[in-house]
Enzyme design. Structure first.
Site, PDB file in Angstrom:
ATOM      1  N   GLY A  89      82.892  21.741  43.814  1.00 47.62           N
ATOM      2  CA  GLY A  89      82.189  20.691  44.539  1.00 47.62           C
ATOM      3  C   GLY A  89      81.262  21.354  45.545  1.00 47.62           C
ATOM      4  O   GLY A  89      81.292  22.579  45.741  1.00 47.62           O
ATOM      5  N   ARG A  92      79.286  24.230  50.523  1.00 53.44           N
ATOM      6  CA  ARG A  92      78.458  24.643  51.657  1.00 53.44           C
ATOM      7  C   ARG A  92      77.055  24.032  51.573  1.00 53.44           C
ATOM      8  O   ARG A  92      76.076  24.599  52.057  1.00 53.44           O
ATOM      9  CB  ARG A  92      78.371  26.155  51.751  1.00 53.44           C
ATOM     10  CG  ARG A  92      77.807  26.854  50.513  1.00 53.44           C
ATOM     11  CD  ARG A  92      77.597  28.322  50.806  1.00 53.44           C
ATOM     12  NE  ARG A  92      77.182  29.054  49.616  1.00 53.44           N
ATOM     13  CZ  ARG A  92      76.736  30.303  49.645  1.00 53.44           C
ATOM     14  NH1 ARG A  92      76.624  30.931  50.795  1.00 53.44           N
ATOM     15  NH2 ARG A  92      76.394  30.916  48.531  1.00 53.44           N
ATOM     16  N   ASP A 262      78.699  24.941  36.548  1.00 51.59           N
ATOM     17  CA  ASP A 262      78.233  24.239  37.745  1.00 51.59           C
ATOM     18  C   ASP A 262      76.881  24.754  38.212  1.00 51.59           C
ATOM     19  O   ASP A 262      76.341  24.249  39.198  1.00 51.59           O
ATOM     20  CB  ASP A 262      79.259  24.355  38.874  1.00 51.59           C
ATOM     21  CG  ASP A 262      79.577  25.795  39.240  1.00 51.59           C
ATOM     22  OD1 ASP A 262      79.930  26.565  38.331  1.00 51.59           O
ATOM     23  OD2 ASP A 262      79.469  26.163  40.424  1.00 51.59           O
TER      24      ASP A 262
END
Length: 480
Positions: A89, A92, A262
């Protein structure tokens, strides 16, 4: 905030609801020193008129832009070096805003809506997905991403663009660079942050309803030529966009370094530049990440890596669609990649297509010349010397690499090149082609640019490099 009429907010990801992201706040930084702003990109989304103070408010403190509801940390999973990780996810960063692009020469009132673009952050603070990290970005990491994105855009690679870099005045501890090191927050302008891993999370949670919502979201906003409900058609569109991106990386001599699921998105646009490198010369096994011990994401294995990631996306879509037709769409990657690689090499050499056989012959002989030339035959200078095809022969054969241009491999390359007419030969009139050396982005230069900043706070080499890359972009005039 004085936005222009070209600013057209459209925060569409927010419509998906709380299952896909979490509302977050940016960190409160002790300093906000503007180091880079991309006014050309800002003009495409109506934000070029911001003063420095307004820019810092928007992209250093993250005061919401008009019509934007506030930042969201996006939820996703992913395979990292082919190991599934359900704890990912935005750890930062976050999605700060979405707006419509106004292409150059088009007014905001024109009927064509322009692409939907995201402003996403890196180093903006902790989120629910930080996994114990500090949510920060090193200034060196921010500088490297600005350089990578700027070089790739100049070389015609579909890429996110570095939009803003602000130094934030914190001392960070890192294990992979001398610490404490300086901190920054980066904003990038991108054509979607919906990742393959966004679909993976929904599949992992056994939520076909979320997969279907994502499919329609992606289809309608990023691939509107695909008919509603045509899931294999969407898979085909994403596959072809990914093939084009991969071919452009290869033609640019670029190694992304971390091709996890990702780090690939549904629009086929490159983003998130960590341990990237450009090839010094043709080295198929060249890797960018020091931790890629097995060479999984080596230069020549990037097509394999992208295809593997696409198979993971297809397996998610198979939850709500026919696996066989999805496989047929997925298997279009190979032919699309070969087709796009031919087009990318012709683009880089500045010549016109002559047909599949002749175009492939030029690709093959170019690679053979690079391979036979070894370390002396640097990647970027070959394309620079012979840009425009045989029209550049006098320039190449009187230049600093003239002695390399001989032998059987060169003869085969030259004969293949002679078959192709120049494409927009007037580009050779640009002053850049009077130089003896091209703009490269090899690691020694990157480190030297950073050393000037780290040692003397001297940003002159950084901005001078960006100025030269802008000149190169206009000279090549590739687009993306």
């Amino acid at each position: 905030m004085p936005v222009s009429p070209d600013y057209r907010p459209e925060p569409r990801f927010f419509d998906l609801g709380p299952d896909y992201a979490d509302a977050v706040q940016a960190a409160a930084f002790p300093q906000t020193i503007l180091r880079f702003r991309n006014d050309r990109a800002a003009a495409e989304v109506g934000l070029e008129g911001l003063s420095e103070a307004e820019w810092i408010a928007a992209f250093g403190r993250f005061d919401p832009l008009p019509g934007q509801p506030g930042p969201l940390a996006m939820r996703y999973h992913g395979h990292q070096f082919r190991q599934y990780n359900p704890d990912l996810g935005d750890g930062r960063g976050f999605l700060a805003a979405q707006m419509r692009e106004t292409p150059r020469g088009q007014a905001a009132s024109d009927s064509a809506p322009g692409r939907l673009l995201d402003l996403g952050t890196k180093g903006s603070g902790q989120t629910p997905w930080s996994r114990g990290g500090d949510g920060r970005l090193t200034l060196k990491g921010g500088v490297r991403e600005v350089l990578a994105a700027t070089m790739l855009e100049a070389l015609g690679v579909p890429t996110s663009r570095a939009f803003s870099l602000i130094e934030t005045g914190e001392a960070l501890e890192r294990g992979d660079e001398p610490s404490p090191t300086r901190s920054a927050v980066l904003v990038r302008l991108s054509h979607s942050h919906v990742r393959f891993g966004t679909f993976q999370r929904a599949a992992y949670l056994n939520r076909p309803d979320q997969i279907e919502a994502l499919i329609e979201h992606v289809r309608s906003l990023y691939h509107p030529s695909v008919a509603p409900g045509d899931v294999p058609g969407l898979m085909r569109a994403i596959t072809e966009a990914s093939a084009r991106l991969t071919a452009r990386w290869v033609a640019a001599g670029f190694v992304h370094g971390v091709l996890n699921t990702d780090n690939l998105n549904v629009t086929g646009e490159s983003f998130d530049y960590g341990p990237w490198r450009f090839l010094p010369a043709y080295q198929p096994a060249f890797t960018a990440a020091y931790f890629d011990h097995g060479g999984l994401y080596a230069f020549a294995r990037q097509p394999e890596a992208v295809f593997w990631n696409l198979t993971q996306l297809a397996s998610c879509l198979a939850v709500v669609s026919d696996p066989k037709t999805l496989a047929d769409a997925l298997n279009g990657f190979g032919p699309a990649y070969i087709r796009e690689l031919r087009a990318a090499f012709l683009m880089r050499l500045g010549v016109q297509s002559l047909g599949e056989a002749a175009d492939q012959r030029l690709v093959d002989t170019t690679l053979a010349l690079l391979r036979e030339g070894g370390e002396a035959m640097r990647w970027e200078p070959l394309f620079f010397d012979w840009f425009g095809g045989f029209a550049s022969s006098a320039r190449a054969l009187s230049g600093p690499r003239a002695k390399l241009y001989q032998g059987e491999a060169f003869d085969a390359f030259r004969f293949a090149l002679m078959e192709h007419e120049p494409d927009r030969i007037e580009r050779l009139e640009h002053p850049m082609f009077a130089a003896r050396e091209p703009e490269e982005m090899l690691i020694d230069e990157v480190e030297a640019i950073w050393a000037a900043i780290a040692t003397d706070d001297d940003w002159t080499p950084f901005h001078a490099k960006l100025d030269r890359l802008e000149a190169a972009r206009t000279a090549w005039d590739f687009g993306a």
